[in-house]
Design an enzyme around this catalytic site. Structure first.
Site, PDB file in Angstrom:
ATOM      1  N   LYS A 237       0.825  -1.215   0.000  1.00  8.94           N
ATOM      2  CA  LYS A 237       0.000   0.000   0.000  1.00  8.94           C
ATOM      3  C   LYS A 237       0.853   1.257   0.000  1.00  8.94           C
ATOM      4  CE  LYS A 237      -1.252   1.732   3.902  1.00  8.94           C
ATOM      5  NZ  LYS A 237      -1.375   2.917   4.720  1.00  8.94           N
ATOM      6  N   ASN A 238       1.832   1.310   0.882  1.00  7.66           N
ATOM      7  CA  ASN A 238       2.580   2.567   1.026  1.00  7.66           C
ATOM      8  C   ASN A 238       3.508   2.845  -0.161  1.00  7.66           C
ATOM      9  OD1 ASN A 238       1.235   3.196   3.342  1.00  7.66           O
ATOM     10  ND2 ASN A 238       2.796   2.378   4.725  1.00  7.66           N
TER      11      ASN A 238
ATOM     12  N   CYS B 230      -3.666   8.136   9.879  1.00 10.83           N
ATOM     13  CA  CYS B 230      -3.919   7.517  11.177  1.00 10.83           C
ATOM     14  C   CYS B 230      -3.416   8.416  12.301  1.00 10.83           C
ATOM     15  CB  CYS B 230      -3.206   6.166  11.251  1.00 10.83           C
ATOM     16  SG  CYS B 230      -4.122   4.848  10.438  1.00 10.83           S
TER      17      CYS B 230
ATOM     18  N   ARG C  59       2.160  14.378  13.401  1.00 10.98           N
ATOM     19  CA  ARG C  59       2.794  13.944  12.151  1.00 10.98           C
ATOM     20  C   ARG C  59       3.159  15.175  11.335  1.00 10.98           C
ATOM     21  NH1 ARG C  59      -0.198   8.675   9.944  1.00 10.98           N
ATOM     22  NH2 ARG C  59       1.758   8.476   8.824  1.00 10.98           N
TER      23      ARG C  59
ATOM     24  N   ASP D 296       5.056  -0.152  12.004  1.00  8.26           N
ATOM     25  CA  ASP D 296       3.765  -0.640  11.507  1.00  8.26           C
ATOM     26  C   ASP D 296       3.468  -2.074  11.951  1.00  8.26           C
ATOM     27  OD1 ASP D 296       3.366   1.776  10.293  1.00  8.26           O
ATOM     28  OD2 ASP D 296       3.939   1.102   8.288  1.00  8.26           O
TER      29      ASP D 296
ATOM     30  N   ARG E  16      -8.661   0.464   5.224  1.00 10.26           N
ATOM     31  CA  ARG E  16      -7.806   1.447   4.530  1.00 10.26           C
ATOM     32  C   ARG E  16      -6.554   0.789   3.972  1.00 10.26           C
ATOM     33  NH1 ARG E  16      -7.234   6.983   7.807  1.00 10.26           N
ATOM     34  NH2 ARG E  16      -5.688   7.161   6.180  1.00 10.26           N
TER      35      ARG E  16
END
Ligand code: EPZ
Length: 430
Positions: free
Chosen positions: A22-23, A117, A122, A305, A397
């Site tokens: 995903k990232n 998230c 951040r 993660d 997500r």
């Protein structure tokens, strides 16, 4: 509101196929808009964050066609708008990649301050520092980050902190700048390398991705390409932890075992047997979990993660373990939920002190964010009785067909959307 309802204590067994990262996919989709030709990207996971970004890419005028569940064709030739400020885009962190891509290509971009998230403050100061060093003016006004430049010029940038997002964003802004850019203290994550390889496939000149010094020589334009995204190391790790927590035996397929080394090493430490193959890893649990110490670190360290999934495992292990979160300060919000399932975990500052309890009992819990949500599902799979996980939109997500893949391994898990369905499930499994 959808929920997962789980009947635990079913050892997971079998094989599971891992999707694209995903990232990496999010950054690659944004980067693909930098070419004025057609770019085909394969192995894109069909998850919510990707769909939101695709929507934003269409809104600025680019072509973004899903050819099937996992292939997307992007064409940046038709972009007419450099402003991305729709309400929905704020929900995903990766929206900021459009800033680097549009600034690099058009020398102008305005993107809503990103959300993502809630795992701690951040900031995006390092991204901004990089854009400014390349010659852009950057201001934050009315909730938008506005960046513009007459011209971007290659330069030497030192990142004070290792940041995946800043490394990728600066790399994108620099690929079409004039001259040479050096990024020092760059992030080394596999998805940084994947984005660099992808940009390279479009004609960018990038060296050193995967080390802490990345060198970029600007080119005038980028061209058409076909590219396949790397497998998702976090999805893979999540299934590995699910196998370990349920006393299972699972082979995760379509992975790059090298990317999973930190995870495999820690699973080995707690007593699991790991078999590595060319593109698969098998985790065999033996019914006993040992305590250990973990500190999250940038790659190749243990990934933040994967921290919640690891904590869930250690909560059931023998003795006292500690988990130190060194990347995001607010990533233990799920601990209160896990304690409702019987864990004994105290959080002091950025350290979780875990007294292993042997096992959990099912409860109704809330997913506070994506990875913590997945971790609570793992706890539910390991627990005695029925667990209900609320707010699974966070999980969706980043995990494609999570419940379906788990069912393929023998898990008893269903997606439900009413109390009636939960009651039905309880009756069925009792
Ligand atoms: C990426 O976030 C991932 N998100 C995160 O994945 C992941 O947890 C994180 O990298 C670390 O691996 C995406 O790729 C979309 P960072 P990112 O910049 O890029 C500080 C998931 O579950 N920092 O590497 O936002 C920051 O506060 C998610 O898939 C600054 O101080 O993370 C943090 O402490 C959640 N200033 C550290 O750097 C900045 O300008 C690392 O953050 C930028 C970051």
């Amino acid at each position: 509101m959808e929920q997962y309802v789980i009947k635990g204590k079913q050892p997971l067994k079998g094989e599971v196929e891992i999707g694209g990262a995903k990232n990496a996919a999010l950054a690659i989709l944004a980067a693909a808009t930098m070419a004025n030709e057609s770019v085909l990207i394969e192995n894109i996971p069909n998850v919510q964050d990707v769909n939101v970004l695709l929507e934003a890419i269409r809104e600025i005028g680019a072509g973004a066609d899903r050819l099937d569940d996992h292939s997307v064709r992007i064409n940046g030739a038709s972009i007419t708008d450099y402003r991305v400020d729709h309400e929905y885009i704020k929900k995903i962190r990766a929206s900021y990649y459009l800033l680097g891509a549009l600034l690099g290509k058009y020398k102008k971009a305005e993107v809503a301050l990103p959300g993502g998230c809630a795992i701690g403050a951040r900031p995006i100061d390092l991204h901004i520092k990089g854009f400014r060093a390349l010659g852009a003016e950057v201001v934050i006004e009315h909730g938008l980050i506005k960046a513009s430049a007459e011209k971007l010029t290659g330069t030497h940038i030192y990142l004070d902190k290792v940041s995946v997002g800043a490394t990728i964003n600066i790399m994108m802004a620099a690929v079409m700048a004039t001259g040479k850019t050096i990024i020092e203290n760059a992030a080394k994550e596999p998805h940084v390398v994947d984005v660099a390889n992808f940009l390279g496939s479009m004609g960018a000149n990038i060296r050193g991705a995967g080390t802490d010094v990345i060198r970029i020589v600007g080119v005038e334009k980028l061209h058409a390409s076909e590219y396949t995204v790397i497998p998702d190391q976090i999805e893979a790790g999540t299934f590995m932890f699910a196998a370990a927590a349920t006393n299972g035996d699972v082979t995760v397929k379509n992975v790059i075992p090298k990317h999973l080394e930190a995870t495999s090493a820690k699973l080995h430490d707690v007593g699991c047997t790991i078999h590595e193959y060319d593109d698969a890893v098998r985790v065999v649990a033996n019914g006993k979990l040992k305590h250990t110490q973990i500190t999250t670190l940038p790659y190749p360290g243990f990934p933040t993660d994967m921290q919640p999934q690891m904590t869930v495992l250690l909560g059931m292990a023998d003795g006292t373990s500690t988990v130190t979160e060194s990347i995001f300060e607010n990533r233990f919000k799920y601990v209160d939920e896990l304690n409702r399932m019987g864990s004994e975990i105290k959080v002091e500052s950025n350290i979780a002190i875990i007294s292993g309890v042997g096992g959990y009992t099912g409860a109704v819990v809330n997913a506070p964010d994506l990875r913590a949500g997945a971790a609570l599902v793992i706890a539910g799979l390991a627990a005695e009785g029925v667990t209900v996980v609320d707010d699974i939109h966070y999980i969706e997500r980043g995990y494609e067909r999570f419940d379906e893949k788990l069912r393929g391994l023998g898990a008893v898990i269903e997606k439900v959307s009413s109390e009636k369905e939960i009651q039905k499930f309880r009756l069925k499994v009792s």
